[in-house]
Design an enzyme around this catalytic site. Structure first.
Site, PDB file in Angstrom:
ATOM      1  N   ASP A  30     -14.611   0.343  17.886  1.00 40.62           N
ATOM      2  CA  ASP A  30     -13.894   0.312  16.747  1.00 40.62           C
ATOM      3  C   ASP A  30     -12.388  -0.049  17.019  1.00 40.62           C
ATOM      4  O   ASP A  30     -11.982   0.592  17.701  1.00 40.62           O
ATOM      5  CB  ASP A  30     -14.170   1.840  15.918  1.00 40.62           C
ATOM      6  N   VAL A  31     -12.120  -1.414  16.436  1.00 38.21           N
ATOM      7  CA  VAL A  31     -10.897  -1.718  16.715  1.00 38.21           C
ATOM      8  C   VAL A  31      -9.522  -0.873  16.219  1.00 38.21           C
ATOM      9  O   VAL A  31      -8.616  -0.907  16.921  1.00 38.21           O
ATOM     10  CB  VAL A  31     -10.803  -3.221  16.201  1.00 38.21           C
ATOM     11  N   ASN A  74     -12.413 -10.923  16.168  1.00 42.21           N
ATOM     12  CA  ASN A  74     -13.032 -11.389  14.982  1.00 42.21           C
ATOM     13  C   ASN A  74     -12.987 -10.155  13.919  1.00 42.21           C
ATOM     14  O   ASN A  74     -13.250 -10.378  12.511  1.00 42.21           O
ATOM     15  CB  ASN A  74     -14.502 -11.786  15.261  1.00 42.21           C
ATOM     16  N   TYR A  96      -4.934  -9.007   2.183  1.00 41.27           N
ATOM     17  CA  TYR A  96      -5.805  -9.875   3.068  1.00 41.27           C
ATOM     18  C   TYR A  96      -5.004 -11.102   3.509  1.00 41.27           C
ATOM     19  O   TYR A  96      -4.744 -11.374   4.911  1.00 41.27           O
ATOM     20  CB  TYR A  96      -7.176 -10.208   2.365  1.00 41.27           C
ATOM     21  N   LYS A 150      -3.365 -11.947   7.355  1.00 37.18           N
ATOM     22  CA  LYS A 150      -3.795 -12.986   8.105  1.00 37.18           C
ATOM     23  C   LYS A 150      -2.584 -14.040   8.487  1.00 37.18           C
ATOM     24  O   LYS A 150      -2.501 -14.722   9.510  1.00 37.18           O
ATOM     25  CB  LYS A 150      -4.915 -13.887   7.433  1.00 37.18           C
ATOM     26  N   THR A 165     -21.209 -14.909   4.070  1.00 34.72           N
ATOM     27  CA  THR A 165     -21.152 -13.422   4.799  1.00 34.72           C
ATOM     28  C   THR A 165     -20.953 -12.404   3.855  1.00 34.72           C
ATOM     29  O   THR A 165     -20.745 -12.595   2.713  1.00 34.72           O
ATOM     30  CB  THR A 165     -20.198 -13.405   6.039  1.00 34.72           C
TER      31      THR A 165
END
Length: 254
Positions: free
Chosen positions: A65-66, A92, A177, A181, A212
């Site tokens: 889990d990042v 990712n 979001y 990024k 996805t």
């Protein structure tokens, strides 16, 4: 083999039990890279790795889990003990918390209404945890003959295109979001400059709008195409780009 360690390239892909991460692992695995799939769900990760092995790919899974610093240490210990280095890191893992991409009627809130909680949760995964993981694994990447770091970004992180009323994304703004990024892209630029004299290349990838769970059913690209950009950047030649933002070999404006 040397000192019990493989001479083949080794890649760690976070968020890799499905979607873009799994496709990136498949692309790299088909090129002979040993792929280690980081997955929050150990069972799903193991199943994904087994599926790749059935296709002749050398794949393992790692419960990961990042957002958990202890998992960063676990990954570092794993690669140090098993391989003695890390050739490729594909950052990712990411989240999108502002709308339901699977619903065409779900509309993100404007920047003036995005809650601090959503901002913090988004940045924690997409930026802070990713930076921390990269810093943790960097000593192992330095030991690789040709290290590669791929930060999976998005065209939605392009401030240039968001500010251009003629651009295709001008009317589609998802503040938390997009901002996360854009911050990740800044990390790419700064890290690449700092490592310019090392045998390491750092780049951002825009996979495209892919069908996805995050991209939703209306996306224009199939999942089978989704890992191509990350795989390209993960296997760049020594004279390849450093500190760039790309989609299928084409530069994306910052």
């Amino acid at each position: 083999m040397k000192d019990g360690k493989t001479n083949e390239k080794v890649a760690f892909i976070t968020g890799a039990n499905r979607g873009l991460g799994l496709e990136t692992a498949r692309e790299l695995g088909e090129q002979g890279v040993i792929v280690v799939l980081g997955s929050r769900d150990p069972k799903k990760g193991a199943a994904a790795a087994a599926k790749l092995r059935d296709q002749g790919i050398t794949a393992q899974s790692l419960s990961f889990d990042v957002t958990k610093p202890q998992d960063h240490q676990k990954a570092s210990d794993y690669f140090a003990k098993t391989y003695g280095r890390l050739d490729v890191l594909v950052n990712n893992a990411g989240v999108w918390k502002e709308s339901d991409a699977s619903s065409p009627t779900s509309v993100p809130k404007p920047a003036s209404a995005v809650s601090p909680e959503i901002l913090r949760e988004t940045f924690e995964t997409n930026f802070f945890a990713t930076v921390a993981l990269t810093q943790k694994l960097l000593p192992l990447i330095r030991k690789a003959p040709a290290g590669r770091i791929v930060n999976v970004s998005s065209i939605l992180g392009s401030l240039t295109l968001h500010a251009d009323s003629a651009s295709p994304i001008y009317s589609f703004k998802v503040f938390a979001y997009d901002a996360s990024k854009a911050a990740l892209n800044a990390f790419t630029v700064h890290l690449a400059q700092g490592l310019r004299d090392a045998k390491i290349k750092v780049n951002s990838a825009h996979p495209g709008w892919v069908k996805t769970d995050m991209g939703g059913p209306n996306a224009t690209m199939e999942v089978s195409e989704g890992g191509k950009t990350s795989a390209q950047l993960a296997t760049l030649a020594d004279d390849g780009a450093n500190g760039g933002f790309f989609h299928l070999g084409q530069r994306v404006p910052w």
